[in-house]
Design an enzyme around this catalytic site. Structure first.
Site, PDB file in Angstrom:
ATOM      1  N   ASP C 254      28.661 -14.108  21.858  1.00  0.00           N
ATOM      2  CA  ASP C 254      28.394 -15.530  22.047  1.00  0.00           C
ATOM      3  C   ASP C 254      28.172 -15.944  23.486  1.00  0.00           C
ATOM      4  O   ASP C 254      27.700 -17.060  23.749  1.00  0.00           O
ATOM      5  CB  ASP C 254      29.562 -16.350  21.472  1.00  0.00           C
ATOM      6  CG  ASP C 254      29.331 -16.715  20.016  1.00  0.00           C
ATOM      7  OD1 ASP C 254      28.265 -16.377  19.479  1.00  0.00           O
ATOM      8  OD2 ASP C 254      30.221 -17.341  19.416  1.00  0.00           O
ATOM      9  N   HIS C 269      21.904  -9.595  24.961  1.00  0.00           N
ATOM     10  CA  HIS C 269      22.488  -8.292  25.272  1.00  0.00           C
ATOM     11  C   HIS C 269      21.424  -7.233  25.015  1.00  0.00           C
ATOM     12  O   HIS C 269      20.847  -7.176  23.929  1.00  0.00           O
ATOM     13  CB  HIS C 269      23.730  -8.038  24.421  1.00  0.00           C
ATOM     14  CG  HIS C 269      24.848  -8.999  24.705  1.00  0.00           C
ATOM     15  ND1 HIS C 269      25.525  -9.025  25.902  1.00  0.00           N
ATOM     16  CD2 HIS C 269      25.399  -9.997  23.960  1.00  0.00           C
ATOM     17  CE1 HIS C 269      26.448  -9.981  25.874  1.00  0.00           C
ATOM     18  NE2 HIS C 269      26.387 -10.588  24.715  1.00  0.00           N
ATOM     19  N   GLY C 297      19.822 -14.847  18.553  1.00  0.00           N
ATOM     20  CA  GLY C 297      19.465 -14.741  19.960  1.00  0.00           C
ATOM     21  C   GLY C 297      20.538 -14.083  20.794  1.00  0.00           C
ATOM     22  O   GLY C 297      20.621 -14.281  22.000  1.00  0.00           O
ATOM     23  N   LYS C 298      21.379 -13.266  20.162  1.00  0.00           N
ATOM     24  CA  LYS C 298      22.495 -12.666  20.896  1.00  0.00           C
ATOM     25  C   LYS C 298      22.213 -11.239  21.336  1.00  0.00           C
ATOM     26  O   LYS C 298      22.633 -10.818  22.388  1.00  0.00           O
ATOM     27  CB  LYS C 298      23.753 -12.676  20.007  1.00  0.00           C
ATOM     28  CG  LYS C 298      24.270 -14.068  19.664  1.00  0.00           C
ATOM     29  CD  LYS C 298      25.400 -13.994  18.649  1.00  0.00           C
ATOM     30  CE  LYS C 298      25.863 -15.386  18.211  1.00  0.00           C
ATOM     31  NZ  LYS C 298      26.879 -15.311  17.144  1.00  0.00           N
ATOM     32  N   VAL C 299      21.538 -10.493  20.468  1.00  0.00           N
ATOM     33  CA  VAL C 299      21.363  -9.065  20.708  1.00  0.00           C
ATOM     34  C   VAL C 299      19.887  -8.717  20.570  1.00  0.00           C
ATOM     35  O   VAL C 299      19.237  -9.123  19.613  1.00  0.00           O
ATOM     36  CB  VAL C 299      22.187  -8.233  19.699  1.00  0.00           C
ATOM     37  CG1 VAL C 299      21.906  -6.750  19.850  1.00  0.00           C
ATOM     38  CG2 VAL C 299      23.669  -8.511  19.867  1.00  0.00           C
TER      39      VAL C 299
END
Lengths: 341, 341, 341, 341
Positions: C254, C269, C297-299
């Protein structure tokens, strides 16, 4: 240490759920607008409903695992009686150890998964997770299989032929009238067990062959495969409704390829539903997704749904819904068993 | 849309791990003092080592799932060559689609589990999770099975007999010399496939029977069951080393009961190890614990271990350990295939 | 009924595996050309190796579950010592109940998952699957947390700040010198526990607050989130190496969104690896795939790999490989703890 | 390549099941006499019914996972309204991202688990397995949390206190009147989120703290732990009804130990039910059996049941049964929130 008596342990009977007496219509309707397993369950139900409404579709029910011992036997019987199923492909245990066994008047018992299995062994009690079986009753089952085999003309049989003979025998001798074997026999719904001897039937048949070393009944699963493929070839469309995976799943799927090998181009299975807890990641057939089956040319992509659940918890909801929708009432009977007569 | 060419997709070959070239001794030794799956892996390894050291113990390897396509075929071959295994019970897919297939010089390919299966279908590529197979090569496999069947005397065969004939054929015709079938044939290690026709062999055998409707080869799995039970009856002790579950697991376990049915009291399987990802809670045999098998009188309680892992990740470590311990060097050969000659 | 003595039950110590003493290089190299979990393990190892070689990449290790009690504690310590990790996000249990606990000289013990838990309760023994803990020793752990809290200025602390104080305390008082807390403290690797009070620390801190109702230490996880996000914002690239899921996984992922909320656009990430047995199908974060995290949209999609395995069986192989490749020797130290001083 | 428009993707709304409108009484009654997951479901329902009938029992509902986004939010609301629940312990995502989010008039959407996540990312759509969320709407959620924090006196709050303020705010501002937060607030049922900042709330609170660096709201989970333990200490009996595992499960269980640490001997949780798909074998708390919790002195052995199922498929059946049995009508209200006023 407290001693247990067999009668104390085998006391609470497993009762098979009656999908006619419950009505899950509203539940499935609600699940359709939820997510995760509930929505998957509704979609799978809708696909089965599509199979029922498709007048050209032969519906193949495959059964692996022990749902028949766990309270779902009557679900399968009601599916046959209500003309929701045209062909059954099952494990030997489902057909012999569970269904033939109960046809003889024997029962499954409610037990515990957290128990001392050595104590059970000492009492001749067999355990399936949280369900118990009296092994002495199971041995009676073995012996009757042998007697049926003794009474037949010695030659190779498909498992379907042999199970049909069991159906005939039950018409005269059963204690419980609506076993799956007898019902299917009376409705001309063929039952195939591609690994028939991997069950209580195996014990009886080995004994039969040992006593009749020269001329005896043998079980030819190649014949099974050819017979099932003939049904596939004679069907315009086909749908698979699969409980668990195992040999029955693979066997039924493979008929598409087998037809090709025999020079007849048949369509892939148009509909496919599987209920399983198997883990997709081990590369075993039981757990392979229906999407994966598409790469093999076995299952079409449009009407397919995996339901990742232990079947006793969702199957009764699904079939109760189909039952109360009543579209099966307008469905023609294929009576595929007749083509082998 | 980008077009794919079959050659681009089938390009990275799956290579089978060589447990002789790696040395996992220190790793298993460390795992013995850890917890969870690592300790279970070490305990299971120790139990296999106990089987090896027990001079009276027949070791039965059962194989379900697709580890043979996934890089573990050579592990099984090396187990046979190093006299760690006396009997094999496997799925038809393991023996025919994977081993016989590679014996013909064909390969499995590294793929992806996240792929458009319709595109694969268009290219005649079959998928097992993240592994690809050229279906046109698989069809050659089917046809050779038919040719072998055509060459045999028409009568019921156990799968063991038929696989022995495949071994004979491979001695003359194989492209890869150390297939499992050929190695087992040469070492007199019998291979049983209780659901033989549920594989590529099924296609070839159906074709054979259709072309020879009156007199043909049939596969009698009752015969398999009797033969395997004879080995059980002739063995003082037995141990099961099980990869996955399925029919092979159940079939091998059931020989204890079958011997009883034949009037011979044999001990339960003294040792039992199973590697599986299956979920214990669905009441299917694949996932039933070894503790549960104790209630059925199949497996003894003392030397048993479940390893809940996908086999490709732990099996090579286990067998490399056994290999480098070298106790198999002092083990007598049972050569059970000889009793059927 | 046989009586058990605590000393008889707590006798075999869990020993942490030393990834420097084993060498898994050849095994991982072989797994790269296999399939299923073995290939996933090799790919995940290669992605971690990529993180190590990327000179701009901050590596975040997240730990949920009980691998630290199960023999993997030294793996994490060696990762910090060998500069493979720049930030740790963990459950309170990992840091307090397992690591701080062992730093005090206490041990985890090898036990059984099939045991009478009431008997354990009577002996004040806690169980984690097949691993035992002496609850009286755990209570000493609680009390020391209280003493540390008593000694601090009363104000809200991030868990990172409090764990840093535990590190300082251990430098003077530890019985086992290379605990994860102390090693990370000495290497300026910050440790975050976003649900810190959900652990043995919670007991000590509640006691501290009850005794100091007006002015006391409190743990502000908002502060944790801001601090971790600051590290994300100062890093050019980031990689996640995740053992299990839970709060640590979600919290670390997050930070990308949190940075956006703070008006700073940071990249997703770049690398992500997760080892888990969790079931993807329940919609929980622990089990959500890295592909799913991409939608948030995190990884990023390119360097991500799930390994579906119980971590004790594959993690040591992965880190031993990285250790022996020695690329970590050329890696700069980020020492992110320094930015909060 | 076909382009997707956000409106086309976010079109089918997830609707929450109404357990009052379905009636599962006959289904649960039938499941009681079946086996496997169906019987476990019935037993778990009976245990919850026991909790309802035990006039001294505080019922604690713990929620982890995403069932609230998946159609079960109204189930939880109806449990509170029907006085079946006295305390809620949940993940931040459940309370903020899902419930507060829908209270603002936003919706969850039916999607697919087999989708191109990069395409979703491009459209600012977040995915939970087969369920979609509009990320722009989620960001509004973050900002309102910040506004609420801005309006409060700067000091450490328990998550319960902050969520109570959210309830107050919703009474005036909600678009959907019966959110879980508002209903619980109005019924004096306290809600705890022990890892509160691990959610959309975290983003808003970080922003609040960054804008108010000196004096600001902080979230002290130690205070949560003490408050929940006070409820445990004031209750004669307690029962846990757990959806998933995670921090909520552990936190609620640990209150028994925390009370001990505070010098008050309280009984273990008398009743405990958990619905989960988690794998017991990884030693994580989410998946640890209730039997294991007994060794820790947290959960009593008599009334405990694990249900291994994805909750959306069984929870509505269980609660519909309880609802239609109407025993909750005679249950006293504990209104535990009042003790903190």
């Amino acid at each position: 240490m407290k001693r247990f008596d067999k009668k104390d342990i085998l006391k609470d009977i497993v009762k098979h759920i009656d999908i006619k007496a419950i009505d899950s219509t509203k539940i499935i309707d609600a699940m359709r607008d939820m997510s995760f397993t509930s929505r998957d369950t509704a979609i799978a139900t809708d696909i089965l409903q599509n199979m029922i409404k498709d007048k050209d579709c032969t519906i193949i029910l495959t059964i692996a695992g022990s749902t028949s011992a766990a309270g779902c036997m009557q679900v399968y019987v009601d599916m046959v009686k209500s003309n929701m199923v045209d062909v059954i492909v099952a494990t030997g245990a489902t057909i012999v150890d569970m269904d033939f066994f109960e046809a003889l008047g024997f029962k499954h018992y409610k037990g515990s998964s957290n128990v001392d299995d050595t104590m059970l062994r000492d009492n001749y009690i067999d355990r399936i997770y949280d369900t118990y079986i009296d092994e002495e009753e199971l041995q009676i089952c073995d012996k009757l299989i042998k007697l049926i085999a003794d009474s037949l003309e010695p030659r190779p049989y498909s498992s379907r032929e042999f199970i049909m003979e069991m159906g005939k025998w039950l018409v005269k001798n059963s204690k419980k009238n609506d076993s799956l074997i007898q019902t299917a026999y009376e409705c001309d719904v063929p039952i195939f067990c591609p690994a028939f001897s991997d069950s209580s039937a195996g014990f009886g048949l080995v004994l039969h062959q040992v006593e009749h070393p020269d001329k005896h009944v043998s079980i030819d699963s190649v014949k099974d495969f050819y017979e099932l493929t003939q049904i596939k070839m004679k069907s315009k469309n086909t749908g698979l409704f699969m409980i668990g995976g195992g040999v029955p799943k693979n066997f039924a799927q493979d008929t598409v390829i087998c037809a090709e090998v025999l020079g007849k181009n048949v369509p892939m299975h148009k509909y496919a539903v599987q209920i399983t807890v198997a883990d997709v990641r081990d590369g075993a057939c039981s757990s392979s997704t229906l999407k994966e089956a598409t790469s093999w040319g076995k299952v079409d992509t449009i009407f397919q749904q995996m339901v990742f659940a232990e079947a006793t918890s969702v199957l009764p909801l699904m079939i109760s819904y189909i039952y109360h929708k009543e579209d099966w009432k307008n469905r023609q009977k294929f009576e595929w068993a007749k083509i082998f007569k």
